[in-house]
Design an enzyme around this catalytic site. Sequence first.
Site, PDB file in Angstrom:
ATOM      1  N   GLU A 113      52.165  -0.199  17.615  1.00  0.00           N
ATOM      2  CA  GLU A 113      52.202  -1.464  18.356  1.00  0.00           C
ATOM      3  C   GLU A 113      51.449  -2.500  17.537  1.00  0.00           C
ATOM      4  O   GLU A 113      50.233  -2.448  17.394  1.00  0.00           O
ATOM      5  CB  GLU A 113      51.564  -1.284  19.733  1.00  0.00           C
ATOM      6  CG  GLU A 113      51.732  -2.476  20.652  1.00  0.00           C
ATOM      7  CD  GLU A 113      51.121  -2.218  22.017  1.00  0.00           C
ATOM      8  OE1 GLU A 113      50.581  -3.169  22.604  1.00  0.00           O
ATOM      9  OE2 GLU A 113      51.154  -1.059  22.490  1.00  0.00           O
ATOM     10  N   ASP A 152      43.596  -9.140  26.428  1.00  0.00           N
ATOM     11  CA  ASP A 152      42.813  -8.404  25.445  1.00  0.00           C
ATOM     12  C   ASP A 152      41.309  -8.550  25.656  1.00  0.00           C
ATOM     13  O   ASP A 152      40.810  -9.634  25.956  1.00  0.00           O
ATOM     14  CB  ASP A 152      43.173  -8.869  24.031  1.00  0.00           C
ATOM     15  CG  ASP A 152      44.621  -8.589  23.688  1.00  0.00           C
ATOM     16  OD1 ASP A 152      45.117  -7.535  24.125  1.00  0.00           O
ATOM     17  OD2 ASP A 152      45.254  -9.399  23.005  1.00  0.00           O
TER      18      ASP A 152
END
Length: 261
Positions: A46, A57
């Site tokens: 990924e 994130d």
Amino acid sequence: MSRLVNIFQKKNQPVLNVYFTAGYPSLDSTLPVMEALAKNGVEIIELGMPYSDPLADGPTIQESSTKAIANGMTIATLFSQIRHCRENSYLQHTGIVLMGYMNPILQYGFERFCAEAAEAGVDGLILPDLPAFEFENAYGAIIKKYGLDFIFLVTPETTEERVRELDNLSSGFLYAVSASATTGGNTDFEKVNAYLKKLAAYQLKNPVMVGFGIKDQQSVEAVTQYTQGAIIGSAYIKVLSTATDIESATRQFIGQIRPKL
């Protein structure tokens, strides 16, 4: 059949997906990191496209994004780096998924982005801030035109009706976020497994991959009791942040997660 679907159908053990930020730790480390992951048995890579405001994130990945941007990583640079990645023998059968956010992709040009991603050998996209409505009415047809899978995210708070809707729209796999938080946090795997057991009972059409808080052999084994694989991100970014030799550090890290490989 897409490469991602083929990976899940052929594996007799949980699939491992490892995330890292393109252009980190250095601008030219993208392909060496990809090769190191594939060489050491990671089935899906990924690739994070660095962005200045990454909503999903946590601090570790945010920091790697900031560094990658400072290194000069852009979407155009990324495509130039990976355009011939399938010529690498280790990467011929590895799943490659791009993870990022809509703003820079729209600035780049959405169809241009999809066309160049497909040309570079990318298999699928994860775009957490692309709503299902927009996918259905504007962007999904373009993604499918270029043969790319699209992976939606679900959380413990997502209703069964919504899970089924997102599973129906997804292809490749469905991304089950272990907790409604950002990446890299601590995870209560007892609660997570109750949630994953519930997802398994839905008998969804896509394989389910679990991410957020997965970092070692124990956590991978915990979340793959009821799913088809695990996604590791922040823990690997930390390894890269101090690695003097990418291949050696990656081999050691993956070897701790899958000792029998």
